[in-house]
Design a protein around this motif. Structure first.
Motif, mmCIF file in Angstrom:
data_model
loop_
_atom_site.group_PDB
_atom_site.id
_atom_site.type_symbol
_atom_site.label_atom_id
_atom_site.label_comp_id
_atom_site.label_asym_id
_atom_site.label_seq_id
_atom_site.Cartn_x
_atom_site.Cartn_y
_atom_site.Cartn_z
ATOM 1 N N CYS A 6 0.850 -1.189 0.000
ATOM 2 C CA CYS A 6 0.000 0.000 0.000
ATOM 3 C C CYS A 6 0.890 1.245 0.000
ATOM 4 O O CYS A 6 2.115 1.154 0.106
ATOM 5 N N HIS A 7 0.300 2.412 -0.093
ATOM 6 C CA HIS A 7 1.097 3.636 -0.246
ATOM 7 C C HIS A 7 1.980 3.903 0.959
ATOM 8 O O HIS A 7 3.141 4.301 0.817
ATOM 9 N N CYS A 8 1.466 3.666 2.152
ATOM 10 C CA CYS A 8 2.256 3.981 3.351
ATOM 11 C C CYS A 8 3.152 2.823 3.771
ATOM 12 O O CYS A 8 4.022 2.994 4.630
ATOM 13 N N GLY A 9 2.946 1.644 3.206
ATOM 14 C CA GLY A 9 3.812 0.505 3.500
ATOM 15 C C GLY A 9 3.370 -0.352 4.680
ATOM 16 O O GLY A 9 4.041 -1.314 5.029
ATOM 17 N N ALA A 10 2.232 -0.035 5.281
ATOM 18 C CA ALA A 10 1.784 -0.805 6.451
ATOM 19 C C ALA A 10 1.280 -2.199 6.080
ATOM 20 O O ALA A 10 1.277 -3.095 6.923
ATOM 21 N N CYS A 69 -5.886 -0.702 3.435
ATOM 22 C CA CYS A 69 -5.021 -0.250 4.521
ATOM 23 C C CYS A 69 -5.780 0.745 5.380
ATOM 24 O O CYS A 69 -6.376 1.685 4.860
ATOM 25 N N THR A 71 -4.542 2.911 7.300
ATOM 26 C CA THR A 71 -3.839 4.192 7.370
ATOM 27 C C THR A 71 -3.988 4.991 6.081
ATOM 28 O O THR A 71 -4.474 6.116 6.090
ATOM 29 N N CYS A 72 -3.559 4.413 4.957
ATOM 30 C CA CYS A 72 -3.541 5.204 3.710
ATOM 31 C C CYS A 72 -4.744 4.931 2.820
ATOM 32 O O CYS A 72 -4.963 5.649 1.846
#
Ligand SMILES: [Zn+2]
Length: 119
Positions: A6-10, A69, A71-72
């Protein structure tokens, strides 16, 4: 092996190989998400993320859930809510690095009405 993030890497999704084709579906949810699906057997895919790293959404007959995700907000995959041994899942190929995918045929799926490929 290929990894989608995902964009934030989580959230990371590991798949065993490049997909042979990708599916662009025009159903009411996929057209809004803008996803491109790569299909795999669910047993071949590893989803990695901390507890609470994802949220899900399901609709209609609630046989699938779409996972994103928390988060993002990027959609990472869909999966069966009640999986069987040979269940498939869809991994959002938008989350692979484009260079790692190379050029792959994109097929148009008429999920909005006939459930047939339009090519
Ligand atoms: Zn994220």
């Amino acid at each position: 092996m290929l990894t989608a993030t995902c964009h934030c890497g989580a959230v990371r999704v590991e798949v065993p190989r490049r997909p042979r084709s990708l599916t662009n579906c025009n159903c009411s949810i996929c057209r809004r998400y803008g996803t491109l699906w790569a299909y795999y057997k669910a047993s071949e895919v590893r989803v990695i993320g901390a507890r609470g790293a994802t949220n899900t959404y399901s609709w209609g007959d609630k046989s699938l859930r779409f996972v994103r995700c928390s988060t993002c907000g990027c959609i990472t995959h869909w999966e069966r809510i009640n999986p069987t041994e040979d269940s498939r899942m869809g991994v959002n190929a938008r989350n692979f690095e484009p260079d790692s995918l190379g050029s792959i045929r994109i097929r148009l799926l008429d999920g909005a009405s006939t459930w047939k490929y339009l090519d």
